[in-house]
Design an enzyme around this catalytic site. Structure first.
Site, PDB file in Angstrom:
ATOM      1  CE  LYS A  78      21.108   2.038  18.371  1.00  0.00           C
ATOM      2  NZ  LYS A  78      22.005   2.116  18.739  1.00  0.00           N
ATOM      3  CB  VAL A 138      15.753  -5.535  21.556  1.00  0.00           C
ATOM      4  CG1 VAL A 138      15.714  -4.523  21.110  1.00  0.00           C
ATOM      5  CG2 VAL A 138      16.850  -6.224  22.266  1.00  0.00           C
ATOM      6  N   GLY A 139      12.912  -6.309  20.216  1.00  0.00           N
ATOM      7  CA  GLY A 139      11.858  -6.051  19.253  1.00  0.00           C
ATOM      8  C   GLY A 139      10.792  -6.048  20.342  1.00  0.00           C
ATOM      9  CD  GLU A 180      12.844  -7.516   8.321  1.00  0.00           C
ATOM     10  OE1 GLU A 180      12.208  -9.022   8.762  1.00  0.00           O
ATOM     11  OE2 GLU A 180      12.155  -7.366   7.420  1.00  0.00           O
ATOM     12  CB  CYS A 185      18.646 -12.873  11.270  1.00  0.00           C
ATOM     13  SG  CYS A 185      18.884 -12.376   9.331  1.00  0.00           S
ATOM     14  N   GLY A 191      17.125  -6.369  14.369  1.00  0.00           N
ATOM     15  CA  GLY A 191      17.512  -6.851  16.037  1.00  0.00           C
ATOM     16  C   GLY A 191      16.978  -8.418  16.162  1.00  0.00           C
ATOM     17  CB  SER A 192      17.733  -9.516  20.088  1.00  0.00           C
ATOM     18  OG  SER A 192      16.890  -8.980  20.664  1.00  0.00           O
ATOM     19  CB  THR A 193      12.641 -12.326  19.406  1.00  0.00           C
ATOM     20  OG1 THR A 193      12.639 -12.854  18.164  1.00  0.00           O
ATOM     21  CG2 THR A 193      11.046 -12.237  19.332  1.00  0.00           C
ATOM     22  CD  GLU A 219      18.456 -15.907  16.660  1.00  0.00           C
ATOM     23  OE1 GLU A 219      18.671 -14.705  17.594  1.00  0.00           O
ATOM     24  OE2 GLU A 219      18.686 -15.121  15.089  1.00  0.00           O
TER      25      GLU A 219
END
Ligand SMILES: NC(=O)c1ccc[n+]([C@@H]2O[C@H](COP(=O)([O-])OP(=O)(O)OC[C@H]3O[C@@H](n4cnc5c(N)ncnc54)[C@H](O)[C@@H]3O)[C@@H](O)[C@H]2O)c1
Ligand SMILES: O=CCCC(=O)O
Length: 499
Positions: A188, A248-249, A266, A300, A244-246, A398
């Site tokens: 995706k 969403v992770g 990651e 990142c 992606g971002s933390t 970030e």
């Protein structure tokens, strides 16, 4: 589907252009028929559209990937390697066209797009080699007449959820490892960057990968959370890899917890870049210029907090300002551009907010600091801020924008304490000519990757991944990356009349 949009570029190989999703080697529409637009961040103008897949479209793609897995897992490693190498060759042959697609989706300058392609083909090349080097082990246990051995097998269908900042590199880093291991994949892409992904699928098909081995479900921002959740929770998906971002992770990890799926995360960075007064300043600056301004700060592993020792702080800030002033901001495809736009308008709002917060709390903006409004796209000035303090927003989150934030420190102990004062742990960088201190940096900085007199440590042969809230699991590198897509089965054999 024919496009109603005007393409802002011409390709040598127009066959690369696809605007539909890719399932079972077929170009398909979403079941509900919806489409979303893809914009050029350098102009803000739509130049393509793709199907808006929804949760209803997930089973078709996963089932195709699963049917393909039943056959692909039995394909010899050499054959997998040959397909990967053919894909690698085709990507290299289409380098000029792929660079144009990358630039018009991400905004990055063409030179950086070429850089991403070269970095990306490192993965196809590397994992072609890894395919034949997957092996288990054998041991002689304490109990007589027994042998214990392990075999490695592909885990099954993998789902890959990827970000927009390095759409080609992130896909090839994941797909390279999965395909080498014998897994099939449903990808995706981000809503911002589906076209590069679909061009890669066109080349994968030409390379000979059988139907269903690689599949792509495109979708828009609105349907991304539900479609991703459905992918993570589908019983036939055995592995999820997310970059992606933390924020969403953590959601992805919770979706995967239900089925106890194997997960690689990651996630975000907030990387410290430490310059000691015994560093070679030109070396540190060269590395910082490349690292910080790469893709307008949208990496990142970028330098988010730049810690400079007090004795060289003012000089370093001036040298950085002088070099940064020469950056030419513009459309990524325009000649002479050395920094492109941000990829999304969300990035502009976040950067402006961080600059305002730093100013309000006493920092000084010595270069830039503003959105550029007269260029049409999502542009922000290359910005340098000095007198940064830990309580400012940039210290905690970030920037993901062209903002270099400079902090002053006095001692090594202080630098390490400040650098580690974050929930993140992706990469850290240290510049010093004192070898003892450098070794202490390697051991004391809390990050998955340590740049020692370098700001450039990403490569197919190096394990990539963070610690703390920057995630878990490794991508690229010898053995570790492919292992993320394998299960280890232990066999115990009893032998008669044997020691
Ligand atoms: N560690 C790494 O290797 C690495 C590499 C690139 C980017 N990143 C991180 O990614 C972030 C920037 O990328 P981004 O803004 O696209 O990140 P993001 O987390 O918003 O999106 C990443 C992916 O997840 C999807 N997504 C968004 N919301 C979702 C949701 N609620 N549920 C499921 N999926 C969702 C996106 O469409 C995209 O495909 C930064 O934090 C950056 O540090 C990390
Ligand atoms: O944005 C993160 C990935 C960048 C890299 O792989 O070097």
């Amino acid at each position: 589907m024919a496009t109603q949009y005007k393409l802002p570029f011409q390709l040598d190989n127009p066959e690369l252009l696809h605007f539909d999703s890719f399932v079972n080697n077929e170009w398909v529409q979403a079941s509900k028929g919806g489409r979303f637009e893809v914009l050029d961040p350098g102009t803000g103008i739509a130049w393509a559209s793709c199907p808006t897949n929804t949760v209803e479209d997930v089973p078709r793609a996963v089932e195709a990937a699963h049917a393909a897995f039943e056959k692909y897992k039995k394909v010899t490693p050499r054959q997998r390697a040959q397909w990967l190498l053919k894909w690698d060759t085709l990507i290299r042959e289409n380098r000029n066209d792929l660079a144009k697609l990358l630039t018009h989706e991400t905004g990055k300058p063409l030179a950086e797009a070429y850089g991403e392609i070269d970095y990306s083909t490192g993965f196809t090349w590397w994992f072609a080699g890894e395919a034949e080097r997957i092996h288990g082990g054998i041991s002689v246990p304490a109990v007589p007449g027994r042998r214990v051995f392990t075999v490695k097998q592909p885990i099954g269908v993998a789902a890959a959820l990827v970000p927009w900042n390095f759409p080609m590199a992130m896909i090839l880093r994941k797909a390279g490892a999965a395909l080498a291991a014998g897994c099939t994949m449903v990808i995706k892409p981000s809503p911002e960057t589906p076209i590069t992904t679909l061009a890669l699928m066109h080349l994968a098909q030409k390379a000979g990968f059988p139907p269903g081995v690689l599949n792509v479900l495109t979708t828009d921002l609105e349907n991304t959370p539900s479609l991703s959740e459905a992918l993570c929770k589908h019983p036939l998906v055995k592995k999820v890899t997310f970059t992606g971002s933390t924020r969403v992770g953590k959601l992805i990890a919770s979706h995967c917890a239900e089925g106890l799926k194997k997960v690689t995360l990651e996630l975000g960075g907030n990387c410290p870049f430490i310059v000691f007064d015994d560093a070679n300043l030109d070396q540190a600056l060269d590395q910082l210029m490349a690292l910080k301004w790469r893709h307008a700060g949208q990496a990142c592993i970028t330098a988010n907090r730049i810690y400079v020792q007090a004795g060289i702080y003012d000089k370093f800030a001036e040298m950085l300002k002088e070099r940064t002033s020469k950056i030419v901001v513009g459309h990524g495809a325009a000649e002479g551009t050395t920094m492109g736009p941000l990829t999304t308008p969300r990035g502009i709002a976040k950067a402006a907010n961080q600059v305002e917060d730093a100013k309000r709390l006493g920092a000084k903006v010595i270069l830039g600091g503003n959105e550029i409004k007269d260029k049409g796209g999502y542009f922000f000035e290359p910005t340098i801020i000095t007198d940064m303090k830990q309580e400012m927003l940039i210290s905690r989150e970030e920037t993901f924008a062209p903002i270099a934030a400079l902090y002053k420190f006095e001692t090594e102990e202080e630098a390490v304490k400040l650098a580690n004062d974050t929930s993140m742990g992706l990469a850290s960088y240290a510049f010093t000519k004192n070898i003892d201190r450098m070794w202490r940096m390697l051991e004391n900085l809390e990050a998955g990757m340590i740049g020692m007199n370098t700001g450039n440590s990403s490569a197919a042969e190096s394990p990539f991944g963070g610690i703390k809230e920057s995630g878990y699991g490794k991508e690229s590198g010898k053995e570790v990356a492919v292992n993320e897509y394998l299960i280890t089965k232990t066999g115990t054999l009893t032998l008669e009349d044997h020691y």
